[in-house]
Scaffold this motif. Structure first.
Motif, PDB file in Angstrom:
ATOM      1  N   LEU A 280      48.851  24.061  27.333  1.00  0.00           N
ATOM      2  CA  LEU A 280      50.148  24.696  27.536  1.00  0.00           C
ATOM      3  C   LEU A 280      51.288  23.778  27.117  1.00  0.00           C
ATOM      4  O   LEU A 280      51.138  22.566  27.014  1.00  0.00           O
ATOM      5  CB  LEU A 280      50.306  25.101  29.002  1.00  0.00           C
ATOM      6  N   ARG A 281      52.405  24.429  26.855  1.00  0.00           N
ATOM      7  CA  ARG A 281      53.680  23.782  26.518  1.00  0.00           C
ATOM      8  C   ARG A 281      53.539  22.869  25.298  1.00  0.00           C
ATOM      9  O   ARG A 281      53.438  23.355  24.189  1.00  0.00           O
ATOM     10  CB  ARG A 281      54.221  23.032  27.736  1.00  0.00           C
ATOM     11  N   ARG A 282      53.489  21.557  25.489  1.00  0.00           N
ATOM     12  CA  ARG A 282      53.513  20.648  24.332  1.00  0.00           C
ATOM     13  C   ARG A 282      52.262  20.719  23.477  1.00  0.00           C
ATOM     14  O   ARG A 282      52.242  20.191  22.372  1.00  0.00           O
ATOM     15  CB  ARG A 282      53.724  19.219  24.832  1.00  0.00           C
ATOM     16  N   MET A 283      51.204  21.366  23.962  1.00  0.00           N
ATOM     17  CA  MET A 283      49.987  21.521  23.162  1.00  0.00           C
ATOM     18  C   MET A 283      49.968  22.838  22.396  1.00  0.00           C
ATOM     19  O   MET A 283      48.922  23.268  21.909  1.00  0.00           O
ATOM     20  CB  MET A 283      48.750  21.407  24.051  1.00  0.00           C
ATOM     21  N   ASN A 284      51.119  23.518  22.349  1.00  0.00           N
ATOM     22  CA  ASN A 284      51.318  24.682  21.474  1.00  0.00           C
ATOM     23  C   ASN A 284      50.456  25.889  21.830  1.00  0.00           C
ATOM     24  O   ASN A 284      50.193  26.740  20.998  1.00  0.00           O
ATOM     25  CB  ASN A 284      51.090  24.304  20.004  1.00  0.00           C
ATOM     26  N   ILE A 300      38.167  31.063  20.289  1.00  0.00           N
ATOM     27  CA  ILE A 300      39.263  30.093  20.260  1.00  0.00           C
ATOM     28  C   ILE A 300      40.482  30.787  19.668  1.00  0.00           C
ATOM     29  O   ILE A 300      40.397  31.396  18.597  1.00  0.00           O
ATOM     30  CB  ILE A 300      38.898  28.843  19.433  1.00  0.00           C
ATOM     31  N   ALA A 301      41.598  30.732  20.369  1.00  0.00           N
ATOM     32  CA  ALA A 301      42.799  31.424  19.933  1.00  0.00           C
ATOM     33  C   ALA A 301      44.011  30.539  20.221  1.00  0.00           C
ATOM     34  O   ALA A 301      43.880  29.392  20.680  1.00  0.00           O
ATOM     35  CB  ALA A 301      42.931  32.779  20.631  1.00  0.00           C
ATOM     36  N   GLU A 302      45.188  31.108  19.962  1.00  0.00           N
ATOM     37  CA  GLU A 302      46.425  30.356  20.172  1.00  0.00           C
ATOM     38  C   GLU A 302      47.561  31.315  20.471  1.00  0.00           C
ATOM     39  O   GLU A 302      47.701  32.356  19.829  1.00  0.00           O
ATOM     40  CB  GLU A 302      46.765  29.515  18.937  1.00  0.00           C
ATOM     41  N   HIS A 303      48.343  30.977  21.489  1.00  0.00           N
ATOM     42  CA  HIS A 303      49.611  31.647  21.771  1.00  0.00           C
ATOM     43  C   HIS A 303      50.669  30.559  21.738  1.00  0.00           C
ATOM     44  O   HIS A 303      50.808  29.776  22.669  1.00  0.00           O
ATOM     45  CB  HIS A 303      49.573  32.341  23.129  1.00  0.00           C
ATOM     46  N   TYR A 304      51.397  30.498  20.654  1.00  0.00           N
ATOM     47  CA  TYR A 304      52.293  29.380  20.387  1.00  0.00           C
ATOM     48  C   TYR A 304      53.311  29.205  21.508  1.00  0.00           C
ATOM     49  O   TYR A 304      53.960  30.155  21.937  1.00  0.00           O
ATOM     50  CB  TYR A 304      53.010  29.586  19.057  1.00  0.00           C
ATOM     51  N   MET A 305      53.405  27.988  22.019  1.00  0.00           N
ATOM     52  CA  MET A 305      54.336  27.580  23.070  1.00  0.00           C
ATOM     53  C   MET A 305      54.090  28.302  24.400  1.00  0.00           C
ATOM     54  O   MET A 305      54.999  28.450  25.214  1.00  0.00           O
ATOM     55  CB  MET A 305      55.788  27.788  22.636  1.00  0.00           C
ATOM     56  N   ALA A 306      52.867  28.777  24.643  1.00  0.00           N
ATOM     57  CA  ALA A 306      52.564  29.434  25.919  1.00  0.00           C
ATOM     58  C   ALA A 306      52.774  28.443  27.062  1.00  0.00           C
ATOM     59  O   ALA A 306      52.413  27.267  26.969  1.00  0.00           O
ATOM     60  CB  ALA A 306      51.136  29.955  25.929  1.00  0.00           C
ATOM     61  N   SER A 307      53.365  28.942  28.144  1.00  0.00           N
ATOM     62  CA  SER A 307      53.690  28.082  29.285  1.00  0.00           C
ATOM     63  C   SER A 307      52.836  28.382  30.512  1.00  0.00           C
ATOM     64  O   SER A 307      52.729  27.535  31.404  1.00  0.00           O
ATOM     65  CB  SER A 307      55.165  28.232  29.651  1.00  0.00           C
TER      66      SER A 307
END
Length: 465
Positions: A280-284, A300-307
């Motif tokens: 989360l956060r700084r790990m994009n 494996i996925a990504e939600h950019y800037m997820a908090s």
């Protein structure tokens, strides 16, 4: 709070009345001093003295009510701050309050003052009437992790620790295990070393297992319903995720370790087995969806800037979102399945937080749940049969619809064919007897042409002949 204000107002009114009575008492005493004894004045003086005493009693009672109300509010505040089950709080909330011993029951249940003064942290068991706390070192006395029964104050387990810097207490959801993360600095070494002290609460004499970690700990989390736990350890960018299983034979087994993970948080499914490793956060917003039954990464996925990450109470859906509190742009929430398949994206300006509605408790008893799990294969066959029937019903409806459309087409084609046959003779007369509907009706007018295309030229040397 209203009771406190009412009692304080009552006390103020009685104090005002007492002041008036004291004024009349002073006036009556002056008349007695100047004019001699008077039976009427003496009777009035006795009456005012009696009223003054009664008002003094009411004032003391009002002040006591105000103090008790304030103390009860303080008690509520203290109980809200401590980690205690609601069923245990009832004992203190319902206890009578008096000016003499307002917190006497609670103070008797805690450790002795000398020991408690050195305690650094404590945590209540979610499953039993137990409190766990750790006491810092004092000169030659080592640090200790203590388990105390509530409310008898019986110490059921004490574990001595040396060279301790800090301890963190983590209870398993059912209270079957207590996880203690111990940071220590061995003598002659300036590096902080971490190890885990795991207390088996259901074993006789509360056995303690030790797991040593050679790397710094980033995150830890118990499986919601089970006896597994996950640990994130290492330094970025080489962060490892380790999964452990506590077995009944007094062994803690390392099931799997994934290296080079972009994660700083662990989120277990409320039903266990499945989990999300999130950066989360700084790990994009890197996401890894894991099935711990065989320790495989499903996606494996990504939600950019997820908090933040929230799993629904059934464990079937996952929400990741970018909160306006942590990031001022790209505020949105994404909905996933627990396997990591993205279902939808929703963007909202100044979006802050999302919480799932909690599910009500099941109406089934633990015995009924065990019977259902035992006979799950039998129930699965029944459900599969119903699914096939509903599917065949849908297929029958589709076949009937296609058959109706085909019948309409055949009727349309038959009417057009009949019209064509009726107009064929008239069409031949208009075209001079030439049937233009046939390809070979006027072969005499055909012209044949042959066209050649130069494609390529290859030169192959055959050598000297």
């Amino acid at each position: 709070m209203a009771k406190a204000y009412s009692a304080a107002g009552r006390a103020t009114s009685t104090l005002h009345a007492i002041a008036i009575l004291q004024f009349h008492q002073a006036k009556a005493l002056k008349e007695l001093h100047e004019g001699g004894p008077d039976p009427g004045v003496m009777q009035e003086l006795c009456l005012m003295t009696d009223l003054a005493l009664r008002l003094t009693k009411v004032t003391a009672w009002a002040f006591g009510q105000a103090m008790s109300t304030m103390v009860i509010q303080e008690r509520h505040l203290v109980l809200n701050l401590v980690e205690m089950r609601d069923t245990d709080k009832v004992h203190f909330l319902d206890a009578p309050s008096s000016q003499a011993i307002l917190f006497d029951d609670m103070s008797r249940t805690l450790p002795s003052s000398s020991r408690w003064s050195r305690s650094r942290d404590f945590s209540w068991s979610p499953g039993d009437n137990l409190i766990a706390f750790w006491v810092s070192e004092d000169k030659d006395i080592p640090a200790r992790v203590m388990l105390m029964q509530f409310p008898s104050r019986l110490e059921i387990r004490v574990c001595n620790l040396f060279n301790v810097v800090d301890c963190k207490l983590h209870w398993q959801r059912q209270g079957d295990y207590l996880f203690v993360k111990v940071d220590r600095t061995p003598r002659g070494i300036q590096v902080v070393v971490t190890n885990f002290e795991i207390f088996r609460m259901r074993e006789k004499q509360v056995l303690v297992d030790v797991v040593e970690m050679k790397e710094s700990i980033i995150a830890f989390a118990w499986e919601t319903n089970g006896n597994k736990f996950a640990v994130l350890h290492g330094e970025s960018p080489r962060i490892n995720a380790s999964f452990y299983h506590i077995k009944s034979n007094s062994k803690i087994e390392l099931i799997k370790m994934f290296d080079k993970q972009q994660a700083n948080s662990i989120f277990w499914s409320p039903l266990g087995q499945f989990m999300v490793l999130a950066g989360l956060r700084r790990m994009n917003g890197a996401l890894a969806f894991v099935d711990t039954s065989d320790c495989t990464i499903m996606n494996i996925a990504e939600h950019y800037m997820a908090s933040d990450v929230e799993l629904d109470p059934t464990g079937r859906y996952v929400v990741t979102y970018v909160s306006w509190w942590s990031h001022k742009v790209d505020n949105a929430y994404w909905l996933w399945t627990f396997q990591g398949h993205l279902l939808q994206k929703n963007s909202k300006d100044r979006f802050c937080q999302l919480l799932w509605r909690p599910c009500p408790p099941t109406l089934l008893s633990p015995e009924q749940i065990k019977v259902i799990k035992k006979n799950l294969k039998k129930y699965s066959k029944i459900f599969e049969q119903k699914d096939r029937l509903s599917l065949s019903k849908a297929s029958k409806e589709l076949v009937d619809k296609c058959r109706l459309m085909m019948e309409e087409y055949r009727q349309y084609r038959g009417s057009d064919t009949q019209m064509y046959n009726q107009q064929r003779d008239l069409s031949l007369q208009l075209r001079g007897g030439v049937d233009t509907d046939e390809l070979d009706s006027n072969v005499e007018d055909w012209e044949e042409e042959t066209i050649e295309f130069f494609i390529s030229e290859d030169i192959i040397p055959v050598g000297d002949l």
